[in-house]
Motif scaffolding. Sequence first.
Motif, PDB file in Angstrom:
ATOM      1  N   TYR A   1     -12.914  20.908  -4.918  1.00 37.71           N
ATOM      2  CA  TYR A   1     -13.923  21.184  -5.948  1.00 37.71           C
ATOM      3  C   TYR A   1     -13.463  20.690  -7.311  1.00 37.71           C
ATOM      4  CZ  TYR A   1     -17.150  23.783  -8.915  1.00 37.71           C
ATOM      5  OH  TYR A   1     -18.096  24.130  -9.841  1.00 37.71           O
ATOM      6  N   GLN A   2     -14.399  20.120  -8.073  1.00 36.11           N
ATOM      7  CA  GLN A   2     -14.138  19.656  -9.442  1.00 36.11           C
ATOM      8  C   GLN A   2     -15.036  20.439 -10.395  1.00 36.11           C
ATOM      9  OE1 GLN A   2     -11.646  17.164  -9.931  1.00 36.11           O
ATOM     10  NE2 GLN A   2     -11.393  17.697  -7.775  1.00 36.11           N
ATOM     11  N   ALA A   3     -14.407  21.268 -11.226  1.00 35.19           N
ATOM     12  CA  ALA A   3     -15.170  22.122 -12.137  1.00 35.19           C
ATOM     13  C   ALA A   3     -15.817  21.306 -13.235  1.00 35.19           C
ATOM     14  CB  ALA A   3     -14.255  23.187 -12.741  1.00 35.19           C
ATOM     15  N   ALA A   4     -16.923  21.830 -13.745  1.00 32.63           N
ATOM     16  CA  ALA A   4     -17.641  21.165 -14.840  1.00 32.63           C
ATOM     17  C   ALA A   4     -16.712  20.983 -16.034  1.00 32.63           C
ATOM     18  CB  ALA A   4     -18.862  21.985 -15.239  1.00 32.63           C
ATOM     19  N   GLY A   5     -16.759  19.787 -16.641  1.00 34.61           N
ATOM     20  CA  GLY A   5     -15.966  19.509 -17.824  1.00 34.61           C
ATOM     21  C   GLY A   5     -14.606  18.913 -17.561  1.00 34.61           C
ATOM     22  N   THR A   6     -14.123  18.943 -16.307  1.00 34.18           N
ATOM     23  CA  THR A   6     -12.807  18.384 -15.995  1.00 34.18           C
ATOM     24  C   THR A   6     -12.905  16.865 -15.879  1.00 34.18           C
ATOM     25  OG1 THR A   6     -13.149  18.621 -13.608  1.00 34.18           O
ATOM     26  CG2 THR A   6     -12.137  20.475 -14.771  1.00 34.18           C
TER      27      THR A   6
ATOM     28  N   MET B   1      -7.452  16.948 -12.209  1.00 37.20           N
ATOM     29  CA  MET B   1      -6.967  15.955 -13.172  1.00 37.20           C
ATOM     30  C   MET B   1      -6.992  16.489 -14.596  1.00 37.20           C
ATOM     31  SD  MET B   1      -8.523  12.437 -11.530  1.00 37.20           S
ATOM     32  CE  MET B   1      -7.500  11.381 -12.556  1.00 37.20           C
ATOM     33  N   THR B   2      -6.697  17.777 -14.749  1.00 45.03           N
ATOM     34  CA  THR B   2      -6.623  18.379 -16.082  1.00 45.03           C
ATOM     35  C   THR B   2      -5.219  18.321 -16.654  1.00 45.03           C
ATOM     36  OG1 THR B   2      -6.324  20.549 -15.037  1.00 45.03           O
ATOM     37  CG2 THR B   2      -8.565  19.936 -15.691  1.00 45.03           C
ATOM     38  N   GLY B   3      -4.274  17.825 -15.904  1.00 40.50           N
ATOM     39  CA  GLY B   3      -2.887  17.721 -16.326  1.00 40.50           C
ATOM     40  C   GLY B   3      -2.031  17.336 -15.149  1.00 40.50           C
ATOM     41  N   GLY B   4      -0.708  17.382 -15.314  1.00 42.46           N
ATOM     42  CA  GLY B   4       0.197  17.099 -14.220  1.00 42.46           C
ATOM     43  C   GLY B   4       0.465  15.621 -14.027  1.00 42.46           C
ATOM     44  N   PRO B   5       1.318  15.273 -13.060  1.00 48.41           N
ATOM     45  CA  PRO B   5       1.709  13.879 -12.823  1.00 48.41           C
ATOM     46  C   PRO B   5       0.559  12.962 -12.448  1.00 48.41           C
ATOM     47  CG  PRO B   5       3.131  15.405 -11.607  1.00 48.41           C
ATOM     48  CD  PRO B   5       2.022  16.210 -12.171  1.00 48.41           C
ATOM     49  N   ILE B   6      -0.543  13.523 -11.899  1.00 50.12           N
ATOM     50  CA  ILE B   6      -1.651  12.673 -11.462  1.00 50.12           C
ATOM     51  C   ILE B   6      -2.173  11.813 -12.611  1.00 50.12           C
ATOM     52  CG2 ILE B   6      -3.443  14.405 -11.941  1.00 50.12           C
ATOM     53  CD1 ILE B   6      -3.348  11.933  -8.975  1.00 50.12           C
ATOM     54  N   LEU B   7      -2.063  12.309 -13.838  1.00 51.07           N
ATOM     55  CA  LEU B   7      -2.561  11.538 -14.982  1.00 51.07           C
ATOM     56  C   LEU B   7      -1.729  10.281 -15.216  1.00 51.07           C
ATOM     57  CD1 LEU B   7      -3.526  14.327 -17.545  1.00 51.07           C
ATOM     58  CD2 LEU B   7      -5.003  13.058 -15.977  1.00 51.07           C
ATOM     59  N   GLU B   8      -0.415  10.368 -15.004  1.00 50.02           N
ATOM     60  CA  GLU B   8       0.433   9.185 -15.156  1.00 50.02           C
ATOM     61  C   GLU B   8       0.084   8.140 -14.099  1.00 50.02           C
ATOM     62  OE1 GLU B   8       5.164   7.890 -15.209  1.00 50.02           O
ATOM     63  OE2 GLU B   8       4.598   9.990 -15.513  1.00 50.02           O
TER      64      GLU B   8
ATOM     65  N   PRO C   1       0.821  -1.213   0.000  1.00 50.38           N
ATOM     66  CA  PRO C   1       0.000   0.000   0.000  1.00 50.38           C
ATOM     67  C   PRO C   1       0.859   1.268   0.000  1.00 50.38           C
ATOM     68  CG  PRO C   1      -0.705  -1.547   1.706  1.00 50.38           C
ATOM     69  CD  PRO C   1       0.628  -2.019   1.220  1.00 50.38           C
ATOM     70  N   ALA C   2       0.268   2.342  -0.461  1.00 52.70           N
ATOM     71  CA  ALA C   2       0.915   3.658  -0.455  1.00 52.70           C
ATOM     72  C   ALA C   2      -0.151   4.724  -0.670  1.00 52.70           C
ATOM     73  CB  ALA C   2       1.981   3.745  -1.546  1.00 52.70           C
ATOM     74  N   ILE C   3       0.205   5.950  -0.331  1.00 51.80           N
ATOM     75  CA  ILE C   3      -0.642   7.113  -0.602  1.00 51.80           C
ATOM     76  C   ILE C   3       0.127   8.000  -1.573  1.00 51.80           C
ATOM     77  CG2 ILE C   3      -1.784   9.142   0.381  1.00 51.80           C
ATOM     78  CD1 ILE C   3      -1.889   7.599   3.055  1.00 51.80           C
ATOM     79  N   ILE C   4      -0.540   8.447  -2.615  1.00 53.03           N
ATOM     80  CA  ILE C   4       0.098   9.297  -3.620  1.00 53.03           C
ATOM     81  C   ILE C   4      -0.669  10.614  -3.687  1.00 53.03           C
ATOM     82  CG2 ILE C   4       0.744   9.540  -6.044  1.00 53.03           C
ATOM     83  CD1 ILE C   4       0.748   6.442  -6.189  1.00 53.03           C
ATOM     84  N   ILE C   5       0.006  11.699  -3.325  1.00 53.35           N
ATOM     85  CA  ILE C   5      -0.586  13.038  -3.372  1.00 53.35           C
ATOM     86  C   ILE C   5       0.056  13.763  -4.550  1.00 53.35           C
ATOM     87  CG2 ILE C   5      -0.946  15.200  -2.128  1.00 53.35           C
ATOM     88  CD1 ILE C   5      -0.529  13.685   0.480  1.00 53.35           C
ATOM     89  N   SER C   6      -0.774  14.164  -5.528  1.00 53.66           N
ATOM     90  CA  SER C   6      -0.194  14.734  -6.742  1.00 53.66           C
ATOM     91  C   SER C   6      -1.129  15.746  -7.382  1.00 53.66           C
ATOM     92  CB  SER C   6       0.124  13.609  -7.738  1.00 53.66           C
ATOM     93  OG  SER C   6       0.682  14.132  -8.926  1.00 53.66           O
ATOM     94  N   THR C   7      -0.547  16.639  -8.147  1.00 59.06           N
ATOM     95  CA  THR C   7      -1.293  17.611  -8.946  1.00 59.06           C
ATOM     96  C   THR C   7      -1.551  17.025 -10.336  1.00 59.06           C
ATOM     97  OG1 THR C   7       0.804  18.594  -9.638  1.00 59.06           O
ATOM     98  CG2 THR C   7      -0.284  19.576  -7.739  1.00 59.06           C
ATOM     99  N   SER C   8      -2.592  17.503 -11.054  1.00 55.77           N
ATOM    100  CA  SER C   8      -3.434  18.624 -10.676  1.00 55.77           C
ATOM    101  C   SER C   8      -4.702  18.156  -9.977  1.00 55.77           C
ATOM    102  CB  SER C   8      -3.818  19.445 -11.914  1.00 55.77           C
ATOM    103  OG  SER C   8      -4.727  18.729 -12.711  1.00 55.77           O
ATOM    104  N   GLY C   9      -5.301  19.071  -9.218  1.00 53.65           N
ATOM    105  CA  GLY C   9      -6.433  18.700  -8.385  1.00 53.65           C
ATOM    106  C   GLY C   9      -7.683  18.297  -9.136  1.00 53.65           C
TER     107      GLY C   9
END
Length: 674
Positions: free
Chosen positions: A554-559, A529-536, A519-527
């Motif tokens: 908050y998750q904006a509409a369309g993200t 999920m519009t880009g950044g390492p979180i997508l990988e 197990p592990a916890i991964i904290i990553s951007t972007s919040g």
Amino acid sequence: MESQSQPGEERRLISGLELRRRIVEEIYKNLGSAEIAKIEFEGPEIAIYVKNPKWMLEGEEKVKELAKLIRKRIVVRSDPKARATREATIKYILENAPQDVTIDPSDIQFDEVLGEVRVLTDKPGKLIGKGKTFRNQVLAATGWRLEVQRKPPLVSKTLASLNTLYLMASGERRHALREIGERIYRDMISGPRYVRITGLGSFGEVGRSCILVDTSESKILLDVGFAQSGFGPDAYPMFDAPELRLDELDAVVISHAHMDHVGLAPMLYKYGYRGPIYMTPATRDIATLMLQDFINLYIREGKEPPYTQKDLITMLNHTITVNYDVVTDLSPDAKLTFSDAGHILGSALVHIHIGQGLYNILYTGDLKYYSVRDNKALRLQPPANTEFHRIEALIMESTYGATETPTREEAEQQLMDLINRTYKRGGKVLLPVMAVGRSQDMMVLLNKAMQEKKIPEMPIYIDGLIYEVTAIYTAYPELLSKEIRDQILNEGANPFIGPQMVFVNDQSKRDEAIYSQGPAIIISTSGMMTGGPILEYFKALAGDQRNSLVFVSYQAAGTLGRRIIEGEREVQLEDENRLKTYKVNLEVARIEGFSGHANRSELLAFLRRLTPKPRTIILNHGEPAGLSALASTIKGRWDKLGFDASPEVVVPENLETIRVYPRSSKLHNALLYS
């Protein structure tokens, strides 16, 4: 400095030249013994340069009295010719500092414009000395005003680069400040005959915050953000609105460093704006990091960014930082005061004072409010300020205007349960977060939870810009909540960092987070999920049902984040220049109680505690349903919220202009006089 007239006589507006002449006369009259070399109007400040640095110690009280008399910000600096060389100043500081204070020469920095020598040290109180003894010694001996700052436990590349920039660009900054000063102390045509507010973004929507305040004498822009649900012109504020002309703009004011509030500020300078941009020091530091990363993101994707590094540097050279509760001139008829908004580090409620008591606007930007007395959960920020001298109109964010969220304690328990559940099945927890605010909140919370055995020990991988932002947070402990501040200042602890935390700074660490067993916890951007390492991480881990994806903001509409929350279980993402479908098999959870935005109850509590009460409330930064619901509640419960009469509640759309003064169709003969 009001013009004198007999009852019934028409009072006249004093010209900018006449006002400056009167101010200079008052300075020489009250500070005649200061050996004044020159007086400069530098931005909102009146800078007095003196030949005798020792006088600066003797004349502090006289300067304060004069500032009250003329109601302007005054700074006294030694004349550059009276200052010792940098080498001699560094030598003096190192040889004469208290013996129990260690100073690295690389931690001594100079600001030519302000005439300051800044020293970073672990023991700022001891270096300054009782009664500012050592500070006074340095000033008298070298002519440089000593500013001591606590050396943060984490090293920030952003702060170092800013210091280098300001060192190299001192000439441009000085020139910019003097041009800004001329505009602030210019002739007035008529004074503020009306006050109008026009939404150029964030009205009827979340994101691209941008609001124009027009007093007929001045034009002030509040925030310049973009919509994080996408890129391109539709994500930009409505810069083509006929009301906005850069050559008429007096000031830009930034409420905080999130990209939907500051992300396109350098674009103004690309197209010729050369006026001031005001923000708190912490906002400037974080915004610099975020804006630079924004430029780099476009370059990495082979796209042309909407502005360049040169435009960002131009913006920084025109940036004027203002601390909380300091009154600053924006224009001949408008003053600015920042106070804590409780949202993220450096976030500010923006109070615009128009005329001499004529009209006052409070713009919340994004705010967070809670009762300190009733709160038992760990908080990163203190709550928003609610006490002001005057408010006629309130522009209030309404992101969660229709949403009641769990309490902070309930949200923490939900997160602990999810982590424990994922741990038992051997999975990994993905936490997409914005680099600013929520990430630091999660770091403090998870570090504390592991110490208290609420969750098992496991690696916590931190990726994206989070380390650098956290380093800036540690440089401003005085802006954090009392509990966090005390840990840093009194206990010498760093509540952000724990023994299980791993900062990801290369691909090998990222691969370790993804492919390591257990197990592990991964904290990553972007919040969102519009880009950044979180997508990988998402691409690699989404298909395994042992894993979890938890949204805490908050998750904006369309993200992508919003689409997953709303049930999308197959998503297409670009992978090696082609679209690939990924199945969402992991557990998806949404925990609302962590948001840095006030929820519905907190917004109403903010209004209930707000003093004095505004006559007009303009709701923005919310989706239509939330804006409508909050407006209806305020109208129906105004008496329970402490209002003496029902306020005017307005929910405008972008490009609608609300005239908030005068309130009747007949113009009032209310002018600003000096």
